[in-house]
Each structure stands twice: as C-alpha cells, then as structure tokens.
Design a protein around this motif. Structure first.
Motif, short mmCIF file in Angstrom:
data_model
loop_
_atom_site.label_atom_id
_atom_site.label_comp_id
_atom_site.label_asym_id
_atom_site.label_seq_id
_atom_site.Cartn_x
_atom_site.Cartn_y
_atom_site.Cartn_z
N UNK A 166 9.93 -12.07 64.91
CA UNK A 166 10.71 -12.70 65.99
C UNK A 166 10.73 -14.22 65.87
N UNK A 167 9.82 -14.79 65.10
CA UNK A 167 9.82 -16.23 64.88
C UNK A 167 9.41 -16.50 63.43
N UNK A 205 3.48 -8.78 66.34
CA UNK A 205 2.67 -10.00 66.18
C UNK A 205 1.95 -10.31 67.48
N UNK A 206 0.63 -10.39 67.39
CA UNK A 206 -0.19 -10.70 68.58
C UNK A 206 -0.78 -12.09 68.39
N UNK A 215 5.47 -20.06 64.12
CA UNK A 215 6.00 -21.21 64.86
C UNK A 215 5.12 -21.59 66.03
N UNK A 216 4.61 -20.60 66.73
CA UNK A 216 3.92 -20.91 67.99
C UNK A 216 2.42 -20.60 67.95
N UNK A 217 1.86 -20.44 66.78
CA UNK A 217 0.43 -20.22 66.74
C UNK A 217 -0.01 -19.40 65.54
N UNK A 218 -1.28 -18.96 65.65
CA UNK A 218 -1.88 -18.07 64.65
C UNK A 218 -1.78 -16.65 65.20
N UNK A 259 12.53 -19.59 56.91
CA UNK A 259 13.64 -19.59 57.89
C UNK A 259 14.21 -18.19 58.14
N UNK A 260 14.06 -17.30 57.17
CA UNK A 260 14.56 -15.92 57.35
C UNK A 260 13.63 -15.10 58.24
N UNK A 261 12.46 -15.64 58.59
CA UNK A 261 11.45 -14.97 59.42
C UNK A 261 10.96 -13.68 58.75
N UNK A 262 10.93 -13.69 57.42
CA UNK A 262 10.60 -12.46 56.70
C UNK A 262 9.23 -12.50 56.03
#
Ligand SMILES: O=C1O[C@H](CS(=O)(=O)O)[C@@H](O)[C@H](O)[C@H]1O
Length: 295
Positions: free
Chosen positions: A55-56, A90-91, A74-77, A35-38
């Motif tokens: 960022x996520x 992150x790409x 969250x939104x992918x690999x 949850x801390x996105x770390x």
C-alpha cells in the motif's frame, strides 16, 4: 582476473530496483522496486519470478527469522507478510518521531547479530536536504537517530567479524562512504571516518555488499560500475555493467558465489534496453551470509 560475464534476469524490469537480499532458508532472492511499491522474489531452483504490491513504498527488506520479512517503508518499519493474492500485509512496528511527510526510509539491512538498520531521506532529492537519519530496530524497539545529517542514506554493510560498519551518502553533493567502529554488544557505531571519496571514481556510492575477504562492493550509480574496495579503502576491482544506474549488489546462491545487482531506470531513458534490469554475475569471490532479522 578475466572479466566476469553479466546476465540479466529474464522479463524483470524495475523503476528503482533496490535492496536485493538472498534468503538462504528459501533459496530465493528478494528485492524491491521502490516507486512501484513492489517486493520481488526469484526462486533459485526454478527461476520463477513474481512480485507483491504494498500500500506504500517499500525501500528495503530483510528476511525475518520467525517468517516473513522486515521492511523500511514510507511511514516506518514494518513486519511484512506476502499474501497469495499478490498483496502485502504490513504491520507497523515502529515510526521515528522525525519521519515527516515527504520523507521515507531508504537503504537497510541487518547487522551480524540480526538487528535491523535503516535510514531515512527526503524524497525530493533535488532539494538536497541533510535531514536523513540512521536508526536501529531490535527487540528493544527503535533507537534514537544514531547518525544524522545524511541526504541520501545508503551503502550499509558490516565487516565479516561485525566490528566495522559501513555507510554511504549517494547524493551527488556527498558521494562518500564512511566506516565506523561497531560495538557488537550494544549495537552502536562510533569513531566515524572517511572510507572512500567516490568523487575520484565512477558514479555515486549506492547500495553495497560485503565479501568474505572483508572487501566492500558498492554500486557506482550513474557510473555503470560495481567497485570493490579493500578494508583499507583501496580500489581493488571495477566491474563494468551494462546499466548506467546500478543501485545495489548482494551475494547469494547456494554457494554465495553470485552477485545479484538491481538497477534504476534513468529518467528520459526509459527505452534504454537494460535500464531497470536485475543483473547476475559470478565475480570469483564469495559473500558473507546475511543474518535474518532476529526480532
Ligand atoms: O530512490 C532512490 O534513488 C537513488 C538513486 S537516484 O539518485 O535516483 O539515481 C538511490 O540512491 C536511492 O537509494 C534510492 O532509494
């Protein structure tokens, strides 16, 4: 065997620590705080720890052979690069069509051939939705779902010869670990069967690590324990931990003889001294080296 001494990494606390991994080339440990996105890194020689913020949410990571990390988010690999200013570049490499808002990736690691595996889950665990799926990502791209019907996908590991895959569902309604025969050439699991029903033991089966004897070490989340099962699924050892919610172990250190174990803060028990700590213990056995993502 005498009880092993458990130490905590000084000054580190995570809300939901997960996905510890030993980076052999860098001689460093990495893990995430979801949850801390770390993403955290602990240098073995100096003991210096630092973190980067994405960022996520980042749920699982593995070192990448060409540098940087691969991550289930969250939104992918994603291919991840850690920048000097403490942020993350992150790409996105792939996103499954089934990954709806409200879901994210969870547990993940590479197989013995360096393919990255990770599964998805519905984030609101109270809903207990069995819509989690397991995917493989490699040079050919993202696979179709290879296991479906999971609530909280967890516990991925491979036997030392790579021919057996382990997978758990840590949700309170599931609490099971399964094994699969693993086709190492195709990267496909088949012949799923029950390995351990954790209802008989302390906690729920969260993240896992494999040792060189082929024994499966699994965090007993809510059970304050780390359990070692033989390849036949027999409980061989239970290590009591000073945290109620250990989340995942990994083997590392120059001799692969140390277990680093992440943990989770129990809601309502944020003041509990060691909840969220990152622990280290020498269990008297060594681990199987992690293979960097080859893509
Ligand atoms: O977010 C997560 O939480 C669960 C642990 S818990 O149910 O909140 O205790 C964990 O199993 C999962 O791997 C993690 O991503």
């Amino acid at each position: 065997m005498p009880e092993a001494i458990v130490e905590s990494v000084h000054g580190v606390s995570c809300a939901v620590g997960e996905s510890p991994v030993w980076h052999a080339e860098e001689q460093a440990w990495y893990w995430v705080d979801i949850p801390a996105r770390r993403i955290w890194r602990l240098d073995h020689a100096s003991g210096a720890a630092r973190h980067w913020t994405a960022a996520e949410m980042v749920a699982c990571i593995a070192p990448r052979a060409r540098g940087g990390l691969i991550a289930g988010m969250e939104t992918g690999i994603f291919a991840v690069e850690l920048l000097g200013d403490g942020t993350v570049r992150a790409e996105r490499l792939a996103a499954p069509a089934e990954l709806a808002p409200g879901m994210r990736f969870n547990d993940g690691r590479t197989d013995r051939q360096g393919r990255f595996w990770s599964g998805t889950m519905w984030m609101d665990m109270a809903a207990a939705l069995p819509i989690g799926r397991l995917y493989r990502y490699d040079g050919a791209g993202l696979s179709a779902p290879l296991v479906s019907g999971l609530v909280t996908q967890n516990g991925l590991a491979w036997s030392p010869d790579g021919r057996t895959m382990y997978l758990s569902d840590s949700h309170p309604t599931r609490r099971r670990v399964w094994t699969f025969d693993y086709d190492v050439d195709a990267g496909v699991p088949h012949n799923r069967r029950l390995f351990v029903d954790m209802a008989a033991y302390a906690g729920r089966p969260d993240g896992a690590a494999m040792d060189s004897d082929g024994c499966y070490w699994v965090a007993g989340n809510d059970g304050a324990s780390l359990l070692r099962f033989t390849p036949a699924g027999k409980l061989d050892r239970e290590l009591k931990l000073p945290v109620a919610k250990p989340s995942m172990p990994c083997f590392g250190g120059p001799r692969l003889d140390t277990l680093l174990i992440t943990s989770i803060v129990q809601p309502g028990r944020e003041d509990h001294s060691l909840a969220g700590a990152v622990l280290m213990v020498r269990p008297g056995v060594t681990g199987v080296p992690e293979i960097p993502f080859a893509g």
